[in-house]
Design an enzyme around this catalytic site. Structure first.
Site, short mmCIF file in Angstrom:
data_model
loop_
_atom_site.label_atom_id
_atom_site.label_comp_id
_atom_site.label_asym_id
_atom_site.label_seq_id
_atom_site.Cartn_x
_atom_site.Cartn_y
_atom_site.Cartn_z
N ASP A 48 32.60 81.20 98.85
CA ASP A 48 34.00 81.61 98.86
C ASP A 48 34.90 80.41 99.11
OD1 ASP A 48 33.28 84.25 98.48
OD2 ASP A 48 33.33 84.75 100.62
N TYR A 76 23.58 79.10 107.57
CA TYR A 76 25.03 79.03 107.77
C TYR A 76 25.36 78.80 109.23
CZ TYR A 76 25.38 81.43 103.21
OH TYR A 76 25.28 81.79 101.89
N ASP A 90 37.24 88.75 106.61
CA ASP A 90 37.45 87.31 106.84
C ASP A 90 38.95 87.04 106.81
OD1 ASP A 90 38.15 87.35 104.16
OD2 ASP A 90 36.50 86.08 103.49
N ARG A 182 30.21 87.73 106.11
CA ARG A 182 31.39 88.52 106.48
C ARG A 182 30.99 89.91 106.95
NH1 ARG A 182 34.63 89.40 101.55
NH2 ARG A 182 32.85 88.67 100.34
#
Length: 243
Positions: A48, A76, A90, A182
């Protein structure tokens, strides 16, 4: 460099860029270097715009490896803001609800996180590229239409607390393809009897490619512009550029 046979380039995608932005920049540099108008370049696993980190870019015949590359395990570092939710889970959308978060302690987080490790079912965000009757869920959501998505199976190998500072929770996540961090933030917030949204995300690994080994977009373009250039013996411009 042999862009025709194929190069696999690890990029540290900057904040605010789409994955396509990064691919477009590298494709343009390769086209200028090869003096062609078209050239095949793709990426393995979308990030993203609000996320940074590892983006694998493949050129030429190496684009055939995209599917196997994007199936690699991903790691992550995620910052989760507790006590507030957004429709997109988010910072793409504004906060829509707030909740108490002062009761959340590190001990409570440590109790909750193990339930998200292993083979789990996760409902994707409505602001996602999942298709519903041929249409992207995010397009429907942005038009204010009700979107109902089914839970999908995935694997989360590890979740580690890195820091809890006030209502900011930072975790390290190792997971399979298809995991929405998310959505994990949403689920963790609910499990902590509060709300939560993802306020920062950095992908630090895809398969064997680690962020510390990746190039910035500018550095990758510099290497493309100035690095040694080779061609496969069977190369014909019409074959590669028309694909």
């Amino acid at each position: 460099m042999d862009f025709i046979t194929g190069e696999i380039i690890g990029i540290d995608k900057p904040l605010g860029w789409t994955s396509f932005d990064a691919v477009k920049r590298l494709r343009g540099a390769i086209q200028r270097r090869l003096r062609v108008k078209k050239f095949k370049v793709g990426h393995a696993g979308t990030l993203d715009p609000l996320a940074t980190g590892v983006l694998i870019v493949c050129t030429g015949r190496a684009t055939r490896q995209i599917e196997s590359l994007q199936n690699g395990t991903k790691e992550y570092i995620a910052e989760i803001t507790l006590g507030a939710t957004t429709p997109s889970f988010d910072l793409e959308t504004e906060i829509d609800n707030t909740y108490p978060w002062e009761h959340i302690t590190r001990e409570r987080v440590e109790e909750v996180l193990p339930r998200f490790v292993g083979h789990v079912m996760q409902v994707p965000p409505v602001f996602s590229a999942v298709k519903i009757d041929g249409k992207r869920a995010y397009n429907l959501a942005r038009k204010g239409k009700d979107v109902e998505l089914k839970a999908k199976p995935l694997v989360i190998e590890e979740i580690e607390i890195l820091e809890l500072d006030g209502n900011k929770l930072t975790i390290r996540v190792v997971c399979s393809k298809g995991t929405y961090i998310r959505a994990l933030a949403r689920d963790i917030g609910e499990a902590l009897e509060s709300g939560a949204h993802l306020s920062g995300l950095r992908r630090t690994r895809v398969g064997e490619v680690r962020v510390e080994d990746c190039l910035s977009v500018d550095k990758a373009v510099e290497v493309i512009d100035n690095g040694p250039l080779t061609f496969p013996e069977d190369y014909r411009i019409s074959e590669e550029t028309d694909k």
